[in-house]
Design a protein around this motif. Sequence first.
Motif, PDB file in Angstrom:
ATOM      1  N   LYS A 199       0.829  -1.201   0.000  1.00 49.99           N
ATOM      2  CA  LYS A 199       0.000   0.000   0.000  1.00 49.99           C
ATOM      3  C   LYS A 199       0.868   1.257   0.000  1.00 49.99           C
ATOM      4  O   LYS A 199       0.551   2.247  -0.657  1.00 49.99           O
ATOM      5  CB  LYS A 199      -0.928  -0.038   1.219  1.00 49.99           C
ATOM      6  CG  LYS A 199      -1.853   1.143   1.328  1.00 49.99           C
ATOM      7  CD  LYS A 199      -2.906   0.968   2.384  1.00 49.99           C
ATOM      8  CE  LYS A 199      -2.334   0.915   3.769  1.00 49.99           C
ATOM      9  NZ  LYS A 199      -3.361   0.989   4.828  1.00 49.99           N
ATOM     10  N   GLU A 200       1.977   1.206   0.690  1.00 49.96           N
ATOM     11  CA  GLU A 200       2.871   2.360   0.802  1.00 49.96           C
ATOM     12  C   GLU A 200       3.558   2.704  -0.515  1.00 49.96           C
ATOM     13  O   GLU A 200       4.051   3.815  -0.695  1.00 49.96           O
ATOM     14  CB  GLU A 200       3.935   2.100   1.873  1.00 49.96           C
ATOM     15  CG  GLU A 200       3.369   1.951   3.274  1.00 49.96           C
ATOM     16  CD  GLU A 200       2.711   0.587   3.527  1.00 49.96           C
ATOM     17  OE1 GLU A 200       3.077  -0.411   2.859  1.00 49.96           O
ATOM     18  OE2 GLU A 200       1.828   0.528   4.389  1.00 49.96           O
ATOM     19  N   ASP A 201       3.617   1.756  -1.458  1.00 49.13           N
ATOM     20  CA  ASP A 201       4.254   1.988  -2.756  1.00 49.13           C
ATOM     21  C   ASP A 201       3.374   2.786  -3.704  1.00 49.13           C
ATOM     22  O   ASP A 201       3.854   3.310  -4.705  1.00 49.13           O
ATOM     23  CB  ASP A 201       4.576   0.652  -3.455  1.00 49.13           C
ATOM     24  CG  ASP A 201       5.544  -0.210  -2.677  1.00 49.13           C
ATOM     25  OD1 ASP A 201       6.377   0.356  -1.930  1.00 49.13           O
ATOM     26  OD2 ASP A 201       5.471  -1.448  -2.812  1.00 49.13           O
ATOM     27  N   LYS A 256       0.434   5.613  -5.042  1.00 48.47           N
ATOM     28  CA  LYS A 256       0.044   7.010  -4.874  1.00 48.47           C
ATOM     29  C   LYS A 256      -1.157   7.296  -5.765  1.00 48.47           C
ATOM     30  O   LYS A 256      -1.155   6.934  -6.944  1.00 48.47           O
ATOM     31  CB  LYS A 256       1.210   7.924  -5.270  1.00 48.47           C
ATOM     32  CG  LYS A 256       0.920   9.393  -5.152  1.00 48.47           C
ATOM     33  CD  LYS A 256       2.134  10.210  -5.567  1.00 48.47           C
ATOM     34  CE  LYS A 256       1.820  11.681  -5.573  1.00 48.47           C
ATOM     35  NZ  LYS A 256       2.950  12.470  -6.076  1.00 48.47           N
ATOM     36  N   GLU A 305      -3.521  10.520  -6.954  1.00 47.19           N
ATOM     37  CA  GLU A 305      -3.580  11.978  -6.973  1.00 47.19           C
ATOM     38  C   GLU A 305      -4.830  12.418  -7.741  1.00 47.19           C
ATOM     39  O   GLU A 305      -5.015  12.046  -8.893  1.00 47.19           O
ATOM     40  CB  GLU A 305      -2.331  12.542  -7.637  1.00 47.19           C
ATOM     41  CG  GLU A 305      -2.221  14.033  -7.552  1.00 47.19           C
ATOM     42  CD  GLU A 305      -0.899  14.537  -8.113  1.00 47.19           C
ATOM     43  OE1 GLU A 305      -0.615  15.720  -7.906  1.00 47.19           O
ATOM     44  OE2 GLU A 305      -0.174  13.772  -8.763  1.00 47.19           O
ATOM     45  N   SER A 325      -0.277   5.876  -9.452  1.00 52.62           N
ATOM     46  CA  SER A 325       1.111   5.651  -9.832  1.00 52.62           C
ATOM     47  C   SER A 325       1.861   4.892  -8.744  1.00 52.62           C
ATOM     48  O   SER A 325       1.412   4.793  -7.610  1.00 52.62           O
ATOM     49  CB  SER A 325       1.814   6.985 -10.104  1.00 52.62           C
ATOM     50  OG  SER A 325       1.838   7.771  -8.938  1.00 52.62           O
ATOM     51  N   ALA A 326       3.009   4.378  -9.142  1.00 48.39           N
ATOM     52  CA  ALA A 326       3.948   3.739  -8.218  1.00 48.39           C
ATOM     53  C   ALA A 326       5.329   3.931  -8.790  1.00 48.39           C
ATOM     54  O   ALA A 326       5.535   3.807 -10.001  1.00 48.39           O
ATOM     55  CB  ALA A 326       3.638   2.262  -8.048  1.00 48.39           C
ATOM     56  N   GLN A 353       2.437   4.927 -14.206  1.00 45.50           N
ATOM     57  CA  GLN A 353       1.505   6.022 -13.922  1.00 45.50           C
ATOM     58  C   GLN A 353       0.378   5.936 -14.934  1.00 45.50           C
ATOM     59  O   GLN A 353       0.612   5.851 -16.128  1.00 45.50           O
ATOM     60  CB  GLN A 353       2.154   7.396 -14.019  1.00 45.50           C
ATOM     61  CG  GLN A 353       1.142   8.492 -13.751  1.00 45.50           C
ATOM     62  CD  GLN A 353       1.765   9.876 -13.674  1.00 45.50           C
ATOM     63  OE1 GLN A 353       2.963  10.028 -13.678  1.00 45.50           O
ATOM     64  NE2 GLN A 353       0.919  10.874 -13.609  1.00 45.50           N
TER      65      GLN A 353
END
Length: 142
Positions: A64-66, A68, A70, A81-82, A100
């Motif tokens: 989950k932390e990887d 994003k 927006e 994205s990652a 992305q």
Amino acid sequence: MSNPLTTFRPGLLGRSVFDDVLDSFFNDFPNHLKRSTQGYPVADIYRDAAGNTVMEFALAGFAKEDLKIEVKPEQRSISVSANSEVDPDDGRRIARRSFQKTYVNYDDNLDLSGANASFQNGLLSVTVPIRPEAVPVSIDIK
């Protein structure tokens, strides 16, 4: 009369066509790999029963932390994205690649600021509700 065992009947793909396909695949494998993974990650976009737009992404190997997400309401867009640092020596070419994806709400019927996301077992699910003023209304005739 010819012997049925010695009759030559060419197949649908002639020998040279088959050889050309295999030669093309093995001699230009990096290009074939690139073309086969351009749609990464696999995404499914659909409308649920409430009219919300749901975007699901298959992201095996990510945490989950990887990830994003927006939202840009002024541009009517949402980006997923990652940015993944992958060791090139580990041989993994597909899982955990950087990507992305940007989606634009051209119809302007979604409430992008009301979007929410969940991530479970490698499946990222982003739900974007429909704007209340975009919901069809039934009018009673008097």
